[in-house]
Design a protein around this motif. Structure first.
Motif, PDB file in Angstrom:
ATOM      1  N   GLN A   4       0.827  -1.209   0.000  1.00  0.00           N
ATOM      2  CA  GLN A   4       0.000   0.000   0.000  1.00  0.00           C
ATOM      3  C   GLN A   4       0.860   1.258   0.000  1.00  0.00           C
ATOM      4  N   LEU A   8       0.983   4.176  -2.828  1.00  0.00           N
ATOM      5  CA  LEU A   8       0.854   5.608  -2.554  1.00  0.00           C
ATOM      6  C   LEU A   8       2.009   6.398  -3.158  1.00  0.00           C
ATOM      7  N   LYS A  11       1.579   6.573  -6.976  1.00  0.00           N
ATOM      8  CA  LYS A  11       0.499   7.434  -7.457  1.00  0.00           C
ATOM      9  C   LYS A  11       0.706   8.894  -7.052  1.00  0.00           C
ATOM     10  N   GLY A  12       1.225   9.099  -5.859  1.00  0.00           N
ATOM     11  CA  GLY A  12       1.358  10.459  -5.360  1.00  0.00           C
ATOM     12  C   GLY A  12       2.653  11.144  -5.727  1.00  0.00           C
ATOM     13  N   VAL A  16       4.077  12.838  -1.924  1.00  0.00           N
ATOM     14  CA  VAL A  16       3.674  11.816  -0.963  1.00  0.00           C
ATOM     15  C   VAL A  16       4.891  11.239  -0.253  1.00  0.00           C
ATOM     16  N   THR A 132      -1.766  18.386  -4.786  1.00  0.00           N
ATOM     17  CA  THR A 132      -3.039  18.373  -5.501  1.00  0.00           C
ATOM     18  C   THR A 132      -3.043  19.363  -6.653  1.00  0.00           C
ATOM     19  N   TRP A 160      -8.589  12.262  -9.024  1.00  0.00           N
ATOM     20  CA  TRP A 160      -8.568  11.606  -7.706  1.00  0.00           C
ATOM     21  C   TRP A 160      -7.150  11.304  -7.242  1.00  0.00           C
ATOM     22  N   VAL A 161      -6.263  11.042  -8.208  1.00  0.00           N
ATOM     23  CA  VAL A 161      -4.855  10.863  -7.832  1.00  0.00           C
ATOM     24  C   VAL A 161      -4.285  12.171  -7.291  1.00  0.00           C
ATOM     25  N   LEU A 164      -5.337  12.766  -3.810  1.00  0.00           N
ATOM     26  CA  LEU A 164      -4.738  11.819  -2.879  1.00  0.00           C
ATOM     27  C   LEU A 164      -3.712  12.504  -1.975  1.00  0.00           C
ATOM     28  N   THR A 165      -2.939  13.431  -2.518  1.00  0.00           N
ATOM     29  CA  THR A 165      -1.909  14.084  -1.709  1.00  0.00           C
ATOM     30  C   THR A 165      -2.525  14.938  -0.606  1.00  0.00           C
ATOM     31  N   ALA A 167      -5.375  14.300   0.921  1.00  0.00           N
ATOM     32  CA  ALA A 167      -5.853  13.348   1.921  1.00  0.00           C
ATOM     33  C   ALA A 167      -4.697  12.847   2.790  1.00  0.00           C
ATOM     34  N   VAL A 168      -3.567  12.533   2.159  1.00  0.00           N
ATOM     35  CA  VAL A 168      -2.397  12.063   2.924  1.00  0.00           C
ATOM     36  C   VAL A 168      -1.896  13.167   3.846  1.00  0.00           C
TER      37      VAL A 168
END
Length: 224
Positions: A4, A8, A11-12, A16, A132, A160-161, A164-165, A167-168
């Motif tokens: 996982q 991350l 993708k990030g 990330v 983002t 959405w990718v 993701l940053t 959200a992290v």
């Protein structure tokens, strides 16, 4: 879990990676502060209260012997206060200044590391938002390059990718800020305990009403 994390990172991107590094730093700092507070006895005042009772019971040497075996800001400040009042009772102003010096130094040591968690809590959301924004720029550049043949699925995937940053970043910032606030509140309570107990040593709790002054007693008798 390892897969996982790799997903991350893939993708990030670098944002990330930086956020995960900040999370490791914040977590390590939290463990260090927890161990430090536990070893110094910060937040536990039982021994200090016992020493204060001995001091108020005119057992000065026993009180100093008990409190000097302890560590932490409260114990150091009380040790200096008791020794000062025992050996230099006529210099209470200088003793108070010396207690302030010792307490300020010990409290600064106790606060060490808290600023790191506060900084992570402030920087992580900004880094997440920065990632983002970069992701959204890439997504709309791809949209422009595609022209009339736009695939909505590709655009949605890019968005959405990018989100993701953020959200992290929030997932790291929230616990870091909460832990920093919690540790800071413990230190604040320690400062209040130092002020209260050190003042009790210096004043002997003269205003507690345990003993009525002779003048007060005489006045009350006359009035009656």
């Amino acid at each position: 879990m390892f897969d996982q994390i790799l997903s991350l990172l893939e993708k990030g991107g670098p944002v990330v990676a930086i956020l995960l590094l900040l999370s490791v730093i914040s977590l390590a700092t939290a463990f260090f502060k927890g161990w430090s507070f536990l070893s110094l006895g910060i937040g536990r005042h039982d021994v200090a209260q016992q020493a204060l009772k001995l001091w108020q019971g005119k057992q000065e040497v026993e009180a100093i012997g008990l409190i000097s075996t302890q560590r932490g800001p409260l114990a150091r400040a009380l040790t200096h206060a008791m020794r000062g009042m025992l050996y230099h009772p006529d210099k209470d102003d200088l003793i108070r200044e010396d207690i302030d010096r010792v307490a300020s130094r010990e409290v600064a040591r106790a606060r060490f590391g808290i600023r790191i968690m506060e900084t992570v809590g402030q920087v992580a959301p900004l880094l997440g938002l920065f990632g983002t924004v970069l992701g959204m720029i890439d997504a709309f550049q791809a949209l422009q390059s595609a022209g009339a043949t736009v695939d909505p699925a590709i655009l949605a995937g890019g968005i959405w990718v990018a989100l993701l940053t953020t959200a992290v970043g929030l997932a790291i910032a929230i616990p870091s800020s909460l832990l920093a606030t919690w540790f800071d509140s413990i230190v604040d309570r320690e400062v209040l305990a130092i002020e209260d107990m050190a003042t009790s040593v210096l004043t002997g709790e003269i205003t507690s009403g345990a003993e009525k002054p002779a003048l007060w007693t005489a006045k009350a008798t006359t009035t009656g």
